[in-house]
Design a protein around this motif. Structure first.
Motif, mmCIF file in Angstrom:
data_model
loop_
_atom_site.group_PDB
_atom_site.id
_atom_site.type_symbol
_atom_site.label_atom_id
_atom_site.label_comp_id
_atom_site.label_asym_id
_atom_site.label_seq_id
_atom_site.Cartn_x
_atom_site.Cartn_y
_atom_site.Cartn_z
ATOM 1 N N VAL A 315 0.835 -1.203 0.000
ATOM 2 C CA VAL A 315 0.000 0.000 0.000
ATOM 3 C C VAL A 315 0.871 1.255 0.000
ATOM 4 C CG1 VAL A 315 -1.689 1.322 1.334
ATOM 5 C CG2 VAL A 315 -1.952 -1.154 1.092
ATOM 6 N N THR A 316 1.908 1.254 0.820
ATOM 7 C CA THR A 316 2.804 2.412 0.886
ATOM 8 C C THR A 316 3.482 2.652 -0.457
ATOM 9 O OG1 THR A 316 3.201 2.027 3.242
ATOM 10 C CG2 THR A 316 4.783 3.407 2.086
ATOM 11 N N GLU A 319 0.980 4.227 -2.772
ATOM 12 C CA GLU A 319 0.724 5.620 -2.397
ATOM 13 C C GLU A 319 1.859 6.530 -2.870
ATOM 14 O OE1 GLU A 319 -2.006 5.012 1.631
ATOM 15 O OE2 GLU A 319 0.184 5.070 1.787
ATOM 16 N N LYS A 320 3.088 6.070 -2.737
ATOM 17 C CA LYS A 320 4.232 6.874 -3.188
ATOM 18 C C LYS A 320 4.226 7.029 -4.702
ATOM 19 C CE LYS A 320 7.343 5.820 0.676
ATOM 20 N NZ LYS A 320 8.600 5.146 1.100
ATOM 21 N N LEU A 322 1.618 6.865 -6.690
ATOM 22 C CA LEU A 322 0.513 7.760 -7.055
ATOM 23 C C LEU A 322 0.901 9.215 -6.832
ATOM 24 C CD1 LEU A 322 -2.438 8.293 -7.879
ATOM 25 C CD2 LEU A 322 -3.072 7.943 -5.471
ATOM 26 N N ASP A 323 1.548 9.484 -5.694
ATOM 27 C CA ASP A 323 1.960 10.857 -5.404
ATOM 28 C C ASP A 323 2.945 11.375 -6.466
ATOM 29 O OD1 ASP A 323 2.058 13.161 -3.475
ATOM 30 O OD2 ASP A 323 4.177 12.586 -3.408
ATOM 31 N N ARG A 446 -7.020 2.312 2.492
ATOM 32 C CA ARG A 446 -5.940 3.056 1.837
ATOM 33 C C ARG A 446 -5.716 2.560 0.419
ATOM 34 N NH1 ARG A 446 -0.987 2.363 5.750
ATOM 35 N NH2 ARG A 446 0.100 3.277 3.937
ATOM 36 N N LEU A 447 -5.826 1.251 0.238
ATOM 37 C CA LEU A 447 -5.653 0.683 -1.096
ATOM 38 C C LEU A 447 -6.761 1.147 -2.030
ATOM 39 C CD1 LEU A 447 -3.613 -1.253 -2.430
ATOM 40 C CD2 LEU A 447 -5.185 -3.121 -1.931
ATOM 41 N N ALA A 449 -8.415 3.945 -1.799
ATOM 42 C CA ALA A 449 -8.165 5.359 -2.115
ATOM 43 C C ALA A 449 -7.089 5.487 -3.193
ATOM 44 C CB ALA A 449 -7.750 6.107 -0.857
ATOM 45 N N THR A 450 -6.079 4.632 -3.124
ATOM 46 C CA THR A 450 -5.024 4.645 -4.140
ATOM 47 C C THR A 450 -5.588 4.230 -5.502
ATOM 48 O OG1 THR A 450 -3.434 4.040 -2.434
ATOM 49 C CG2 THR A 450 -2.719 3.811 -4.699
ATOM 50 N N GLY A 453 -7.347 7.071 -6.892
ATOM 51 C CA GLY A 453 -6.407 8.083 -7.357
ATOM 52 C C GLY A 453 -5.840 7.770 -8.731
#
Length: 476
Positions: A315-316, A319-320, A322-323, A446-447, A449-450, A453
């Protein structure tokens, strides 16, 4: 799966045992383990040592216990090194002495008691302890030239700590269960201060000697079972690894106690979860008890929170990624790149005060729209590839959630009819699975939301259909 016994006496006794437990526990905080072990030990004809500081309800537990047994007389003494045998076993009979017989008047003393509480039991002198050894082990008392059978059901000893003197180990071993009784913890301190004097639940009919005989007979018929045998074998290896010494007699007594618990719960075969009480049997000191209890929880109940490191890393990583992609500027020469001047003007106007303020909202909207247009555009293949990789991890996460939920439900089903398992222990075991499920739910959110995104990326169908390099993760 263990079958249930249809013995009508046991079936009728079960709800009464539960009612007795409620009465024993009434108004006593954090005593569910001690209460259950005391009553179970008495049913099995075993003795219990309560270890803890003064003021932790040790004597109160013993006084309540004796009322659960029909016709069981109660005896209580605080022992010191100055205590005399007369205080426990009765005074010498003067009439017997006249006839040259050395006998005691035992009525009302320990030899005629059903439930006895001996406080500071290890402080007694050797004359008392030697006499107690026979009484506890054989339920017999030497009175003069004869040996008398006693009605003793169970002795509850109490001490601030286990004995350090090697000469006391034989007496210490007579107590099958060594149960720690600690002061109320911080979580229950407020409840302790607010305890009221509400009456206890109605006391059920006491347990008769005939019913205890039925329980003993049913206990003998309970099978050990392959699962319980394997668990006991593994426990023996763990005990040896920890350097603890457990006698053959104590292992057999442990199995007999487990059989008594299973019989009164209506089961005909033992399983691994019956070893929840084993730490209080195999541990001679309080330091080893948490380690053995932790082993039972982890290895037998398999009730420990899962770290889910693999999913957290995945997940992390998404997220990175995607950012990074959301921060990429529009490529040079693209339509979005040509709007840079418009975006700068809109930002300037959007921040300037206008008369009446009526145009600022529109200008800010234009600015945000143009800012979104300034983001890098991606090909449909890029977005589809990112979504597919997130969805693959999401499937792994859902499979893990289903597995943990199934383990929770299976354990809850096995614990549902356990009369003796302390509720706090059952809740802790199930709580480990609930904690894992909570962690999974947070990571899945969180997944999701990613995933949303990546799905919101600006798309340009004219871009080359090139799949991005996948985000590398270890899902093992």
């Amino acid at each position: 799966m263990a079958r249930e016994t249809n013995d009508p006496t046991l079936h009728a006794l079960r709800p009464r045992l539960n009612a007795h437990l409620q009465v024993l526990e009434h108004g006593l905080l954090e005593r569910d383990t001690a209460v259950r072990l005391l009553l179970l030990a008495a049913l099995a004809g075993e003795h219990v040592l309560l270890i803890g500081p003064p003021g932790t309800a040790k004597s109160e537990l013993a006084r309540r216990l004796h009322r659960a047994f029909d016709g069981a007389r109660y005896f209580e003494r605080l022992l010191t090194r100055f205590s005399t045998p007369e205080e426990l076993f009765g005074p010498l009979s003067l009439k017997a002495l006249e006839d040259d017989r050395y006998e005691r008047l035992i009525d009302g003393y320990l030899p005629t008691a059903g439930i006895a509480f001996l406080d500071e039991v290890f402080k007694a002198n050797s004359a008392i302890l030697n006499a107690l050894l026979t009484l506890l082990n054989e339920r017999e008392f030497d009175n003069g030239a004869g040996r008398l059978a006693t009605p003793l059901v169970s002795v509850i000893g109490a001490s601030n700590e286990p004995p350090a003197d090697e000469s006391l180990q034989a007496f210490h071993d007579r107590f099958l269960l060594r149960v720690p009784v600690a002061p109320v913890g911080d979580a229950a301190f407020a409840a302790l201060l607010q305890l009221d004097d509400r009456p206890a639940p109605q006391r059920p009919a006491p347990i008769t000697a005939a019913e205890r005989d039925v329980v003993r007979a049913a206990s003998v018929r309970v099978r050990l079972g392959d699962e319980a045998l394997a668990a006991l074998t593994a426990l023996r290896a763990e005990v040896a690894r920890l350097g603890l010494t457990v006698s053959d007699r104590r292992w057999r007594q442990l199995v007999a106690l487990m059989r008594c618990a299973a019989a009164t719960e209506g089961r005909t075969t033992l399983d691994a979860l019956d070893l929840w009480l084993a730490p209080c049997v195999v541990c001679a000191d309080l330091e080893a008890l948490p380690r053995v209890a932790g082993w039972v929880t982890e290895q037998l109940a398999q009730a420990v929170p899962q770290p889910l490191t693999w999913l957290d890393h995945a997940v992390t990583a998404f997220e990175k990624q995607l950012d990074i992609e959301q921060r990429l500027p529009a490529e040079e020469g693209s339509p979005a790149d040509n709007d840079a001047g418009k975006l700068s003007l809109a930002r300037s106007l959007g921040g300037a005060p206008a008369e009446g303020g009526s145009d600022n909202g529109m200008l800010r909207f234009v600015a945000s729209t143009l800012e979104a247009q300034q983001r890098r555009r991606f090909s449909p293949m890029h977005v589809a590839a990112r979504l597919a990789q997130v969805e693959a991890v999401a499937r792994h996460a859902e499979a893990a959630r289903a597995e943990v939920a199934a383990a929770h439900d299976a354990l809850a089903g096995r614990l549902a009819q356990r009369l003796w398992l302390p509720p706090t222990l059952a809740d802790a075991w199930l709580g480990a699975h609930r904690q894992t499920l909570d962690t999974l739910a947070q990571l899945q959110a969180r997944l999701a939301a990613t995933h949303a995104g990546f799905g919101a990326h600006p798309i340009d169908p004219q871009l080359p259909a090139v799949a991005p390099a996948p985000v590398v993760m270890d899902l093992a």
